[in-house]
Motif scaffolding. Sequence first.
Motif, short mmCIF file in Angstrom:
data_model
loop_
_atom_site.label_atom_id
_atom_site.label_comp_id
_atom_site.label_asym_id
_atom_site.label_seq_id
_atom_site.Cartn_x
_atom_site.Cartn_y
_atom_site.Cartn_z
N ASN A 125 -1.67 -3.56 4.04
CA ASN A 125 -0.69 -4.60 3.79
C ASN A 125 -1.00 -5.84 4.62
OD1 ASN A 125 0.95 -3.03 2.02
ND2 ASN A 125 1.77 -1.95 3.79
N SER A 150 0.81 -1.22 0.00
CA SER A 150 0.00 0.00 0.00
C SER A 150 0.85 1.27 0.00
CB SER A 150 -0.91 0.01 1.24
OG SER A 150 -0.14 0.13 2.43
N LYS A 199 0.49 4.12 -2.53
CA LYS A 199 -0.78 4.85 -2.58
C LYS A 199 -0.90 5.88 -1.46
CE LYS A 199 -3.10 0.80 -4.58
NZ LYS A 199 -1.89 -0.05 -4.60
N GLU A 210 -0.83 -4.21 8.18
CA GLU A 210 -0.10 -2.95 8.37
C GLU A 210 1.04 -3.13 9.37
OE1 GLU A 210 -0.82 0.52 6.87
OE2 GLU A 210 -1.22 -1.14 5.52
N THR A 250 -2.03 -6.86 -0.65
CA THR A 250 -2.88 -5.93 0.08
C THR A 250 -4.31 -6.44 0.13
OG1 THR A 250 -3.33 -4.62 -1.92
CG2 THR A 250 -1.49 -3.92 -0.53
N THR A 267 -9.70 1.59 2.25
CA THR A 267 -8.26 1.78 2.23
C THR A 267 -7.54 0.44 2.04
OG1 THR A 267 -8.43 3.66 3.75
CG2 THR A 267 -6.28 2.61 3.57
N PRO A 268 -6.54 0.36 1.15
CA PRO A 268 -5.75 -0.87 1.05
C PRO A 268 -4.84 -1.01 2.26
CG PRO A 268 -4.88 0.79 -0.45
CD PRO A 268 -6.13 1.36 0.15
#
Length: 228
Positions: A190, A71, A74, A152, A105, A187-188
């Motif tokens: 990880n 991610s 982005k 994340e 992702t 939202t993407p």
Amino acid sequence: MFTGIIERTGTIVSLKDNGGVHRLTVAASGVAGQLKEGDSLAVSGVCLTALEVEPEFFHADLAAETMAKTSLGKLKPGSLVNLEMPTPAGAPLGGHIVQGHADGTGLLIALDPVADRTRPDFDPATTDWWLTVQVPEALRKYMAPKGSLAIEGISLTIAAIESDTIRIAILPLTYTRTNLHALKPGTPVNIEADVLVKLAVEGMAARNQARSAPEFELTEAWLVANGY
């Protein structure tokens, strides 16, 4: 190696294209001072190499593979990212083994408080949360109820699997200390599957494939065909 225990967040300052390689700049008070050029650290679950370290900032280069599979490409200036320094040898393993190699992702579907947010005494810092993430098909085979994964860069435990999504219970400390509180639906994020689960799944697949393969027989025809 990391453990997925996030103690600090940083803020994206810029992401610039330097002719193929992208240079990421992160404001990271309290972390940048611990780094020297060449050190590794995890940024929202992605292992990066610190470059041009300053007292309050560090830089890192993102390869095309990193841009495509995580991610980070982005993110906009002002975005929060989770930061974790590598785990020293012999240190307690507080979360689980996290390599910092994102497998892909997922999509954040919802982050809902357990408590009623319409109550006058509602406090987001003292309630549990339910995180729902859509997982890409290629990674679903690594998802198991009560299994570990990193989202994340955060070491988390899967509470439930529902078709193409997973649900995870988020404690108040995790909500406030990480970037989860700043993420919006869509939202993407990880995802890194538990490396032990990946090894187990791939090992079972290899054994099943070996069982289904025809038994090898050494014959004269095989010897001739292979130059013997």
